[in-house]
Design a protein around this motif. Structure first.
Motif, PDB file in Angstrom:
ATOM      1  N   ASN A  90      18.906  55.975  12.335  1.00 40.09           N
ATOM      2  CA  ASN A  90      19.876  55.094  11.870  1.00 40.09           C
ATOM      3  C   ASN A  90      21.350  55.870  11.619  1.00 40.09           C
ATOM      4  O   ASN A  90      22.189  55.231  12.165  1.00 40.09           O
ATOM      5  CB  ASN A  90      19.491  54.033  10.691  1.00 40.09           C
ATOM      6  N   THR A  91      21.401  56.699  10.877  1.00 38.82           N
ATOM      7  CA  THR A  91      22.467  57.402  10.416  1.00 38.82           C
ATOM      8  C   THR A  91      23.312  58.165  11.700  1.00 38.82           C
ATOM      9  O   THR A  91      24.515  57.939  11.683  1.00 38.82           O
ATOM     10  CB  THR A  91      22.392  58.467   9.311  1.00 38.82           C
TER      11      THR A  91
ATOM     12  N   GLY B 197      24.807  47.276  18.695  1.00 41.42           N
ATOM     13  CA  GLY B 197      23.739  47.867  17.986  1.00 41.42           C
ATOM     14  C   GLY B 197      22.586  48.431  18.868  1.00 41.42           C
ATOM     15  O   GLY B 197      22.411  47.791  20.017  1.00 41.42           O
TER      16      GLY B 197
ATOM     17  N   ARG C  71      21.414  47.449   8.881  1.00 47.73           N
ATOM     18  CA  ARG C  71      20.643  48.504   9.248  1.00 47.73           C
ATOM     19  C   ARG C  71      19.399  48.222   8.499  1.00 47.73           C
ATOM     20  O   ARG C  71      19.481  47.648   7.320  1.00 47.73           O
ATOM     21  CB  ARG C  71      21.155  49.909   9.019  1.00 47.73           C
TER      22      ARG C  71
ATOM     23  N   VAL D 260      19.897  49.071  13.900  1.00 44.01           N
ATOM     24  CA  VAL D 260      21.244  49.350  13.390  1.00 44.01           C
ATOM     25  C   VAL D 260      22.343  48.648  14.137  1.00 44.01           C
ATOM     26  O   VAL D 260      22.457  48.893  15.309  1.00 44.01           O
ATOM     27  CB  VAL D 260      21.688  51.091  13.157  1.00 44.01           C
TER      28      VAL D 260
ATOM     29  N   GLU E  16      24.956  55.469  13.964  1.00 43.99           N
ATOM     30  CA  GLU E  16      26.333  54.874  13.406  1.00 43.99           C
ATOM     31  C   GLU E  16      27.385  56.106  13.358  1.00 43.99           C
ATOM     32  O   GLU E  16      28.371  55.660  13.599  1.00 43.99           O
ATOM     33  CB  GLU E  16      25.775  54.709  12.073  1.00 43.99           C
TER      34      GLU E  16
ATOM     35  N   THR F 289      27.803  46.783   8.172  1.00 51.83           N
ATOM     36  CA  THR F 289      26.545  47.215   8.940  1.00 51.83           C
ATOM     37  C   THR F 289      25.390  46.556   8.425  1.00 51.83           C
ATOM     38  O   THR F 289      24.840  46.459   7.619  1.00 51.83           O
ATOM     39  CB  THR F 289      26.744  48.780   8.965  1.00 51.83           C
TER      40      THR F 289
END
Length: 210
Positions: A24-25, A200, A6, A183, A28, A4
């Protein structure tokens, strides 16, 4: 297996680092929960803004979206503020004792070749978001233009997509903005729709002071 990609950054004095990390989290996590058959960055501006608002809530703060407020017309001749009218603001949020209002846009640049046209679309869209928030009366709040960017590459570039993402991130890092995050989840690297890869997303943020 790809990793990943990011990252986030913001200027000193702009207290949204935790929000960007949470944004970002969330992107994802949602993509993974949907098993990469669907992703949040495939949708429109309103949907993109909801993920950003979710990052604010996840940071222990609060957000308020799509509300009525007073706007100011700008004279085409003098470029000065003219009479007021009733309009809508995309987002209000607080970070500690600091308050913000923001307008958002979304763009979908084709990035198979990183040229002036694709970067021009990003700059123009961010300028548009900033122009929209500039006409809102701040009432002491800081004003932000938000741009959600969904880059896409032709599907035949999937074997080289990692290096192309790196090159694209390097280019957008040079743009005039005060904060940014991006991300590219490992599981979404080969995600395709209608002949394009959508691995992304990114958000670019600029503060409007005048």
């Amino acid at each position: 297996m790809p990793k990943t990609k990011r990252r986030f950054y913001c200027k000193l004095g702009l207290p949204i680092r935790t929000v960007l990390r949470r944004w970002n989290t969330l992107n994802e996590r949602i993509a993974a929960d949907w098993r990469y058959k669907d992703v949040p960055w495939w949708y429109n501006e309103r949907a993109a803004l909801s993920i950003f608002a979710g990052g604010i809530w996840n940071s222990g703060e609060f957000a308020f979206e799509e509300f009525s407020d007073e706007k100011r017309r700008i004279s085409a001749r003098s470029r000065r503020f003219h009479r007021t009218y009733s309009g809508r603001v995309d987002l209000y949020f607080n970070i500690g004792r600091k308050e913000f209002i923001a307008e958002s846009k979304v763009c979908w640049p084709r990035c198979s070749r990183i040229n002036s046209d694709s970067l021009k679309m990003i700059r123009r869209s961010l300028d548009h978001a900033c122009a929209d928030i500039r006409i809102s009366k701040p009432y002491g709040q800081r004003r932000l233009g938000l741009l959600f960017v969904v880059p896409r590459w032709k599907s035949n570039l999937r074997h080289d997509i990692d290096s192309r993402i790196d090159a694209w991130v390097s280019k957008i890092s040079e743009l005039d903005c005060d904060a940014a995050a991006w991300v590219f989840p490992a599981g979404a690297r080969k995600l395709q729709l209608r002949g394009y890869l959508y691995p992304g997303t990114a958000v670019l943020i600029r503060e409007v002071r005048r």
